[in-house]
Design a protein around this motif. Structure first.
Motif, PDB file in Angstrom:
ATOM      1  N   LEU A   1      36.404 110.910  40.493  1.00  0.00           N
ATOM      2  CA  LEU A   1      36.634 109.918  41.548  1.00  0.00           C
ATOM      3  C   LEU A   1      35.338 109.157  41.780  1.00  0.00           C
ATOM      4  O   LEU A   1      34.283 109.767  41.991  1.00  0.00           O
ATOM      5  N   ILE A   2      35.424 107.812  41.742  1.00  0.00           N
ATOM      6  CA  ILE A   2      34.231 106.982  41.881  1.00  0.00           C
ATOM      7  C   ILE A   2      34.451 105.942  42.970  1.00  0.00           C
ATOM      8  O   ILE A   2      35.368 105.124  42.882  1.00  0.00           O
ATOM      9  N   THR A   3      33.611 105.971  43.999  1.00  0.00           N
ATOM     10  CA  THR A   3      33.682 104.920  45.013  1.00  0.00           C
ATOM     11  C   THR A   3      32.813 103.754  44.550  1.00  0.00           C
ATOM     12  O   THR A   3      31.798 103.935  43.888  1.00  0.00           O
ATOM     13  N   GLY A   4      33.231 102.556  44.914  1.00  0.00           N
ATOM     14  CA  GLY A   4      32.519 101.376  44.427  1.00  0.00           C
ATOM     15  C   GLY A   4      32.608 101.272  42.915  1.00  0.00           C
ATOM     16  O   GLY A   4      31.696 100.784  42.251  1.00  0.00           O
ATOM     17  N   GLY A   5      33.736 101.708  42.382  1.00  0.00           N
ATOM     18  CA  GLY A   5      33.907 101.746  40.928  1.00  0.00           C
ATOM     19  C   GLY A   5      34.398 100.454  40.317  1.00  0.00           C
ATOM     20  O   GLY A   5      34.703 100.419  39.122  1.00  0.00           O
TER      21      GLY A   5
ATOM     22  N   ALA B   1      39.752 107.853  38.891  1.00  0.00           N
ATOM     23  CA  ALA B   1      40.242 107.208  40.109  1.00  0.00           C
ATOM     24  C   ALA B   1      39.109 106.367  40.680  1.00  0.00           C
ATOM     25  O   ALA B   1      37.974 106.842  40.804  1.00  0.00           O
ATOM     26  N   ILE B   2      39.415 105.124  41.010  1.00  0.00           N
ATOM     27  CA  ILE B   2      38.413 104.186  41.500  1.00  0.00           C
ATOM     28  C   ILE B   2      38.770 103.749  42.919  1.00  0.00           C
ATOM     29  O   ILE B   2      39.926 103.436  43.203  1.00  0.00           O
ATOM     30  N   ALA B   3      37.755 103.706  43.776  1.00  0.00           N
ATOM     31  CA  ALA B   3      37.947 103.222  45.137  1.00  0.00           C
ATOM     32  C   ALA B   3      37.057 102.015  45.383  1.00  0.00           C
ATOM     33  O   ALA B   3      35.953 101.923  44.860  1.00  0.00           O
ATOM     34  N   GLY B   4      37.555 101.091  46.189  1.00  0.00           N
ATOM     35  CA  GLY B   4      36.791  99.916  46.557  1.00  0.00           C
ATOM     36  C   GLY B   4      37.630  99.013  47.435  1.00  0.00           C
ATOM     37  O   GLY B   4      38.802  99.293  47.688  1.00  0.00           O
ATOM     38  N   ARG B   5      37.034  97.926  47.883  1.00  0.00           N
ATOM     39  CA  ARG B   5      37.762  96.984  48.733  1.00  0.00           C
ATOM     40  C   ARG B   5      38.314  95.810  47.954  1.00  0.00           C
ATOM     41  O   ARG B   5      39.325  95.231  48.338  1.00  0.00           O
ATOM     42  N   ARG B   6      37.653  95.435  46.880  1.00  0.00           N
ATOM     43  CA  ARG B   6      38.052  94.251  46.121  1.00  0.00           C
ATOM     44  C   ARG B   6      39.114  94.627  45.084  1.00  0.00           C
ATOM     45  O   ARG B   6      38.801  95.220  44.039  1.00  0.00           O
ATOM     46  N   ILE B   7      40.337  94.281  45.391  1.00  0.00           N
ATOM     47  CA  ILE B   7      41.472  94.717  44.583  1.00  0.00           C
ATOM     48  C   ILE B   7      41.445  94.125  43.180  1.00  0.00           C
ATOM     49  O   ILE B   7      41.679  94.832  42.192  1.00  0.00           O
TER      50      ILE B   7
ATOM     51  N   PHE C   1      43.520 102.591  40.776  1.00  0.00           N
ATOM     52  CA  PHE C   1      42.645 101.976  41.767  1.00  0.00           C
ATOM     53  C   PHE C   1      43.277 102.172  43.133  1.00  0.00           C
ATOM     54  O   PHE C   1      44.461 101.857  43.340  1.00  0.00           O
ATOM     55  N   ILE C   2      42.494 102.692  44.078  1.00  0.00           N
ATOM     56  CA  ILE C   2      42.981 102.948  45.427  1.00  0.00           C
ATOM     57  C   ILE C   2      42.134 102.126  46.406  1.00  0.00           C
ATOM     58  O   ILE C   2      40.963 102.452  46.648  1.00  0.00           O
TER      59      ILE C   2
ATOM     60  N   ASN D   1      29.267 106.323  45.201  1.00  0.00           N
ATOM     61  CA  ASN D   1      28.396 105.247  44.775  1.00  0.00           C
ATOM     62  C   ASN D   1      28.390 104.035  45.702  1.00  0.00           C
ATOM     63  O   ASN D   1      27.434 103.270  45.716  1.00  0.00           O
ATOM     64  N   ALA D   2      29.438 103.846  46.472  1.00  0.00           N
ATOM     65  CA  ALA D   2      29.554 102.641  47.302  1.00  0.00           C
ATOM     66  C   ALA D   2      28.383 102.530  48.272  1.00  0.00           C
ATOM     67  O   ALA D   2      27.904 103.523  48.826  1.00  0.00           O
ATOM     68  N   GLY D   3      27.905 101.304  48.466  1.00  0.00           N
ATOM     69  CA  GLY D   3      26.795 101.100  49.384  1.00  0.00           C
ATOM     70  C   GLY D   3      26.594  99.628  49.682  1.00  0.00           C
ATOM     71  O   GLY D   3      27.228  98.758  49.079  1.00  0.00           O
ATOM     72  N   THR D   4      25.699  99.358  50.622  1.00  0.00           N
ATOM     73  CA  THR D   4      25.397  97.977  50.986  1.00  0.00           C
ATOM     74  C   THR D   4      23.925  97.848  51.331  1.00  0.00           C
ATOM     75  O   THR D   4      23.328  98.765  51.901  1.00  0.00           O
TER      76      THR D   4
END
Length: 201
Positions: free
Chosen positions: A10-14, A34-40, A59-60, A90-93
């Motif tokens: 599982l990877i956030t910001g993937g 499995a990939i997570a993020g906001r940009r579909i 993608f979730i 991995n997600a960050g800002t």
């Protein structure tokens, strides 16, 4: 058989940058991703690339600062693939581009919630799933700014740099959380580490 065949990551910001590159690398070695993020749109593009590499992927869409969405992210991953072996939080800002302490509470909250709260929430739900499998591995994305303080003189010359104080705070905290939980869950066969990328500038 490839190194990660039948394993699930599982990877956030993937959907971009380091996360996307990591997702593709896992896929090439046989993992289900499995990939997570906001940009579909970007997320779906990454999923298609993974499938072209011969692996399974979903993608979730997830706001990783919200606990209910992080909980859903983990449960959907396990529901789809049956297990969870690895995670890359991995997600960050970088936050608003500035170097001064005269900042808004909103900017502080955005940086801390995205860079630190996300790591805590993700591990909160990832670790129990890995314990069911007898172990696993988690990597949290920190930063070189989690290891050393900023050189403000140089930062002032380079306006592409982010809000260095709040960002440094969040990344130092990621390392502290990573070390603490690594000790706590080593007995369960779960390795928890952090990476500290530098800059290409």
């Amino acid at each position: 058989m490839k190194q990660f065949t039948d394993k699930v990551v599982l990877i956030t910001g993937g959907n971009s940058g380091i996360g996307k590159a990591t997702a593709l690398a896992f896929a090439e070695l046989g993992a289900k991703v499995a990939i997570a993020g906001r940009r579909i749109k970007e997320g779906e593009e990454t999923v298609n690339l993974i499938k072209k590499a011969g692996s399974s992927s979903i993608f979730i869409p997830t706001d990783i600062t919200q606990e209910i969405e992080v909980k859903n992210l983990t449960s959907q991953t396990v529901k789809t693939f049956g297990r969870l072996d690895y995670a890359f939080n991995n997600a960050g800002t970088p936050g608003i581009l500035d170097i001064n302490m005269d900042e808004s509470e909103e900017n502080w909250n955005q940086i801390i919630n995205t860079n630190l709260k996300e790591v805590w929430l993700c591990m909160k739900y990832q670790i129990p799933e890995m314990r069911k499998n007898g172990g696993g591995a988690i990597v949290n994305n920190a930063s070189i700014r989690g290891l050393i303080a900023a050189n403000l003189t140089n930062e002032q010359k380079n306006k592409s740099q982010h809000n260095i104080h709040f960002y440094c705070t969040s990344k130092h905290a990621v390392l502290g959380l990573t070390k603490s939980l690594a000790v706590q869950y080593a007995k369960d066969g779960i390795r928890i580490n952090a990476v500290c990328p530098g800059t290409n500038k």
